[in-house]
Design a protein around this motif. Sequence first.
Motif, PDB file in Angstrom:
ATOM      1  N   LEU A 157       0.877  -1.044  -0.121  1.00 37.82           N
ATOM      2  CA  LEU A 157       0.072  -0.133  -0.049  1.00 37.82           C
ATOM      3  C   LEU A 157       0.987   1.412   0.002  1.00 37.82           C
ATOM      4  CD1 LEU A 157      -3.012  -0.995   2.472  1.00 37.82           C
ATOM      5  CD2 LEU A 157      -3.108  -0.629  -0.197  1.00 37.82           C
ATOM      6  N   ASN A 158       1.984   1.176   0.970  1.00 41.86           N
ATOM      7  CA  ASN A 158       2.760   2.450   0.813  1.00 41.86           C
ATOM      8  C   ASN A 158       3.421   2.672  -0.313  1.00 41.86           C
ATOM      9  OD1 ASN A 158       3.942   2.242   4.471  1.00 41.86           O
ATOM     10  ND2 ASN A 158       2.000   2.621   3.297  1.00 41.86           N
ATOM     11  N   THR A 159       3.997   1.418  -1.011  1.00 47.70           N
ATOM     12  CA  THR A 159       4.692   2.011  -2.309  1.00 47.70           C
ATOM     13  C   THR A 159       3.610   2.269  -3.530  1.00 47.70           C
ATOM     14  OG1 THR A 159       5.919  -0.127  -1.652  1.00 47.70           O
ATOM     15  CG2 THR A 159       6.185   0.563  -3.894  1.00 47.70           C
ATOM     16  N   ALA A 160       2.173   1.864  -3.463  1.00 47.32           N
ATOM     17  CA  ALA A 160       1.369   2.207  -4.405  1.00 47.32           C
ATOM     18  C   ALA A 160       1.076   3.858  -4.313  1.00 47.32           C
ATOM     19  CB  ALA A 160       0.065   1.314  -4.140  1.00 47.32           C
ATOM     20  N   THR A 161       0.861   3.961  -2.767  1.00 48.60           N
ATOM     21  CA  THR A 161       0.894   5.389  -2.395  1.00 48.60           C
ATOM     22  C   THR A 161       1.840   6.477  -3.246  1.00 48.60           C
ATOM     23  OG1 THR A 161      -0.173   5.173  -0.370  1.00 48.60           O
ATOM     24  CG2 THR A 161       0.255   7.033  -0.612  1.00 48.60           C
ATOM     25  N   LEU A 211       5.457  13.552 -12.467  1.00 53.29           N
ATOM     26  CA  LEU A 211       5.512  13.061 -13.789  1.00 53.29           C
ATOM     27  C   LEU A 211       5.044  14.213 -14.672  1.00 53.29           C
ATOM     28  CD1 LEU A 211       4.662   9.424 -14.071  1.00 53.29           C
ATOM     29  CD2 LEU A 211       6.814  10.530 -13.990  1.00 53.29           C
ATOM     30  N   SER A 212       4.410  15.144 -14.320  1.00 57.36           N
ATOM     31  CA  SER A 212       3.794  16.338 -15.076  1.00 57.36           C
ATOM     32  C   SER A 212       4.747  17.556 -15.179  1.00 57.36           C
ATOM     33  CB  SER A 212       2.426  16.633 -14.544  1.00 57.36           C
ATOM     34  OG  SER A 212       2.514  17.042 -13.313  1.00 57.36           O
ATOM     35  N   GLU A 213       5.692  17.307 -14.402  1.00 62.38           N
ATOM     36  CA  GLU A 213       6.764  18.585 -14.321  1.00 62.38           C
ATOM     37  C   GLU A 213       7.615  18.445 -15.148  1.00 62.38           C
ATOM     38  OE1 GLU A 213       6.599  21.454 -11.952  1.00 62.38           O
ATOM     39  OE2 GLU A 213       4.342  20.329 -11.963  1.00 62.38           O
ATOM     40  N   LYS A 214       8.202  19.607 -15.924  1.00 61.44           N
ATOM     41  CA  LYS A 214       9.137  19.593 -16.834  1.00 61.44           C
ATOM     42  C   LYS A 214      10.766  19.297 -16.138  1.00 61.44           C
ATOM     43  CE  LYS A 214       9.008  24.612 -17.158  1.00 61.44           C
ATOM     44  NZ  LYS A 214       8.885  25.641 -17.886  1.00 61.44           N
ATOM     45  N   TYR A 215      10.681  19.664 -15.017  1.00 63.40           N
ATOM     46  CA  TYR A 215      11.884  19.669 -14.196  1.00 63.40           C
ATOM     47  C   TYR A 215      12.327  18.113 -13.862  1.00 63.40           C
ATOM     48  CZ  TYR A 215      10.239  24.406 -13.467  1.00 63.40           C
ATOM     49  OH  TYR A 215       9.649  25.839 -13.599  1.00 63.40           O
ATOM     50  N   VAL A 216      11.520  17.320 -13.963  1.00 64.48           N
ATOM     51  CA  VAL A 216      11.521  15.829 -13.803  1.00 64.48           C
ATOM     52  C   VAL A 216      11.996  15.157 -14.640  1.00 64.48           C
ATOM     53  CG1 VAL A 216      10.669  14.036 -12.353  1.00 64.48           C
ATOM     54  CG2 VAL A 216      10.206  16.398 -11.648  1.00 64.48           C
ATOM     55  N   ARG A 217      12.883  14.321 -14.812  1.00 70.59           N
ATOM     56  CA  ARG A 217      12.866  13.000 -15.492  1.00 70.59           C
ATOM     57  C   ARG A 217      12.131  11.993 -15.202  1.00 70.59           C
ATOM     58  NH1 ARG A 217      19.282  12.383 -17.156  1.00 70.59           N
ATOM     59  NH2 ARG A 217      18.364  10.816 -18.636  1.00 70.59           N
ATOM     60  N   LYS A 218      11.470  11.494 -16.210  1.00 72.87           N
ATOM     61  CA  LYS A 218      10.338  10.451 -16.000  1.00 72.87           C
ATOM     62  C   LYS A 218      11.348   9.188 -15.400  1.00 72.87           C
ATOM     63  CE  LYS A 218       6.443  11.896 -18.860  1.00 72.87           C
ATOM     64  NZ  LYS A 218       7.142  13.097 -18.935  1.00 72.87           N
ATOM     65  N   GLU A 219      12.158   8.922 -16.072  1.00 75.07           N
ATOM     66  CA  GLU A 219      13.042   7.440 -15.717  1.00 75.07           C
ATOM     67  C   GLU A 219      13.418   7.635 -14.325  1.00 75.07           C
ATOM     68  OE1 GLU A 219      15.439   9.670 -18.436  1.00 75.07           O
ATOM     69  OE2 GLU A 219      13.464   9.705 -18.677  1.00 75.07           O
ATOM     70  N   ASN A 220      13.963   8.775 -13.740  1.00 80.33           N
ATOM     71  CA  ASN A 220      14.501   9.093 -12.444  1.00 80.33           C
ATOM     72  C   ASN A 220      13.266   8.890 -11.545  1.00 80.33           C
ATOM     73  OD1 ASN A 220      16.855   9.682 -13.535  1.00 80.33           O
ATOM     74  ND2 ASN A 220      16.950  11.889 -13.015  1.00 80.33           N
ATOM     75  N   ALA A 221      11.938   9.220 -11.631  1.00 77.92           N
ATOM     76  CA  ALA A 221      10.881   9.247 -10.778  1.00 77.92           C
ATOM     77  C   ALA A 221      10.562   7.763 -10.937  1.00 77.92           C
ATOM     78  CB  ALA A 221       9.552  10.080 -11.481  1.00 77.92           C
ATOM     79  N   ILE A 222      10.556   7.088 -12.096  1.00 82.56           N
ATOM     80  CA  ILE A 222      10.055   5.653 -11.799  1.00 82.56           C
ATOM     81  C   ILE A 222      11.240   4.769 -11.211  1.00 82.56           C
ATOM     82  CG2 ILE A 222       9.712   3.704 -13.374  1.00 82.56           C
ATOM     83  CD1 ILE A 222       8.705   5.575 -15.422  1.00 82.56           C
ATOM     84  N   ALA A 223      12.619   5.465 -11.141  1.00 82.80           N
ATOM     85  CA  ALA A 223      13.413   4.704 -10.552  1.00 82.80           C
ATOM     86  C   ALA A 223      13.118   4.766  -9.144  1.00 82.80           C
ATOM     87  CB  ALA A 223      15.019   5.043 -10.970  1.00 82.80           C
ATOM     88  N   ALA A 271      10.289   0.519  -3.319  1.00 81.38           N
ATOM     89  CA  ALA A 271       9.951  -0.910  -2.919  1.00 81.38           C
ATOM     90  C   ALA A 271      11.084  -2.030  -2.743  1.00 81.38           C
ATOM     91  CB  ALA A 271       9.280  -1.406  -4.406  1.00 81.38           C
ATOM     92  N   MET A 272      12.362  -1.600  -3.322  1.00 76.34           N
ATOM     93  CA  MET A 272      13.356  -2.516  -3.034  1.00 76.34           C
ATOM     94  C   MET A 272      13.584  -2.230  -1.440  1.00 76.34           C
ATOM     95  SD  MET A 272      15.659  -2.421  -6.443  1.00 76.34           S
ATOM     96  CE  MET A 272      17.014  -2.915  -5.779  1.00 76.34           C
ATOM     97  N   MET A 273      13.755  -0.874  -1.147  1.00 74.51           N
ATOM     98  CA  MET A 273      14.116  -0.752   0.503  1.00 74.51           C
ATOM     99  C   MET A 273      13.064  -1.232   1.196  1.00 74.51           C
ATOM    100  SD  MET A 273      14.120   2.933   2.182  1.00 74.51           S
ATOM    101  CE  MET A 273      12.036   3.080   2.810  1.00 74.51           C
ATOM    102  N   ARG A 274      11.827  -1.291   1.065  1.00 78.81           N
ATOM    103  CA  ARG A 274      10.752  -1.841   1.880  1.00 78.81           C
ATOM    104  C   ARG A 274      10.978  -3.416   1.879  1.00 78.81           C
ATOM    105  NH1 ARG A 274       6.549   1.242   3.698  1.00 78.81           N
ATOM    106  NH2 ARG A 274       6.340  -0.661   4.953  1.00 78.81           N
TER     107      ARG A 274
END
Lengths: 510, 166
Positions: A187-191, A201-213, A219-222
């Motif tokens: 649940l926490n990971t989903a949140t 993801l909608s921000e131009k300052y953010v690289r999508k790959e980094n956000a997904i990473a 999830a790995m930490m949990r």
Amino acid sequence: MSGSKEIQKETTVRNMICGVLLVLGLIWLNTFVHQNSYEGTWGSCSFLKTALLAAFFTGIIYWSLSELFFESPIRDSTKLCAVGTAISGVLMLVAMLLELGTDSFSLYGESEIVLWWISIPKKYAYDVWAIIWFPYNINVIFKAMRKEKFKAESIFFGCIAVFGITLEGILIFRPMANIWLVDLMMLNTATLALAIWKYALSEKYVRKENAIAVVILYAMMRIALLPLQCNNWGEKFITFIYGGDWSELISGINEIVAHASFFGTSNYLLNSEFVHNWLANRNKNLLQLLFYGGWASVIILILLFVCFLVILVKLLGVKNGRKHKNWLIFATAAVMLSVRTVFGVLYSFGIPYPIVLPFQGSSGSIMDVMAFTLILLGALENRMIHRFYHMDTAFIPAEELLGFQDNYIILDEYENPYEEEIFEDEVDITGANSAIHCTAEWYTSHGREFCVFIPHFDEAYKKRFVLEYVDRKWVLPIDWEGSIQKEIYERHMCCNKPNCMEDEVEYTDD
Amino acid sequence: MIKKITTNISRIINENVWLAVAIVIILIAVGVHGWKWSLHAAGMNRTDDSINALLKADFQNADVISADILVDTADWYKKLFIEIYHDQTYVFDAEGESVFGSGQYIYDDLGCFNYSKVFRYANGKGFIGYGKVGDNGITILYPDVFTQPSKMLDGSSFIYSVLRLD
């Protein structure tokens, strides 16, 4: 356009009604199973009453706390979020000291939260923490990070705050069985994933790959933290996740599945003492239904669960997710119910994820009703947002309601000619046939004065029209088409923006 | 046509508050009545083949516990009373002597405390029985005639394997 809007509104209401009916059906099934397969006396309306009370109090509490949820948070920067984490860390240390020093306080060690004379089982606190408190905090943290354009420093402080709130959950719910901890992790990971979708993801300052990473890393930490949370690892995965005698469970499931008929109870099941003993007092309502109604009723139930999932997604209004202030709370509640639905069905057929179907069982169903009520409240807010975006279509020409006149007589609540704005003015406008009671809002543009009137009668529900105030007379706007009209509409929409909508992002200057 | 009728009905309801209130009350009454009736109807079809009824029949057929034992000990069970200390239980007889203790509450499959307050106990000879704490004292679900404890499976506990005393 107007037609499609109406259809959409009706669809939301229809989905809400369908959702409520489905939930009532599931509560009915739960009552039936308890009356026929559980020892003790179960009143026909006992679960229904509990569900209605849970829904009522959830609504009341949400309504009373909505100001807190809707207002701008005090922690409006990532540094303040980190400070908040530090403060909660200190408070948790104090709680630890109290727990070690007294017998009347417990937050970490027991399966109940004990606050002197109050004892709250953690299984009740679990859902509140996972679908309200955690998403609320993640919302605040991500909002602050977005405001600071996801700079390295803000990400650093944001990560501290996210880690802090994660640790809080791990520490409080650590004594619970392993499946609860795995569920909490999911649940926490989903949140977090939903928060990244909403804010990053909608921000131009953010690289999508980094956000997904980031989501993958979280999830790995949990998963890596699980050994610190779970006491009983067992020899294999099934022992870890289930804890009991898995083969006994599977033998019961296989026995019922193998010998169930398509309609009604099969003769084999009617005469099997093992099956009777296995099903008695057992919270496996899908298999109970398989016993009582056969495969036909189970297939119908699974189809209803599919409908329930579709309705959840529709009520959630993913399209409005980025504009909806508390969407993370509603989305996490929907994820929780979806996980319980999908894995509850799979578990009934022997997949090792021991989780109860939604609205089944005794105490757990209260929390499911609470989550569903939150989703309904979210759907109502979605309607408000939807209506806001189509407010321009609610404007109608004044002559449509008032008839065509050279000027209109408008009286204020003291029956004096209406000439200036006071506050939330209510006025009566004399039309061609009758007087119309309206609320008035003033706007000035290019040195001209306009008023938007919102009628108070059903035929013109949510409609509005504009009159211009010229030389102490109320007239139809002159040269109305074009930029002035657009400006008045936009300003009116801005003033009538629902509280549940996200504010415009005010980026912090570098 | 249907839309026109619906619009007219909703207009009439909107204009008459008391009519709306009456309709809501009638709908709730019909709903509650329908709810109870449907559960009753579904339950009536299950009078003889619900799990509860089948278990009862199984129990009688199996004759696991002789009627004599139940008759002899029935009065004695009624005089028992229970004291609860934390999550342990102690049962005392009418004279206040401890019959057994500490007993264990049954835990469910998620490791949480079971609030139905079902407990397992053993008498002085080591035979095991099951009881339940209610508002009006305790009820002995099964007398202390079992030589082995029940197996804890998913959900609430039940007697999976019983061995006769004799």
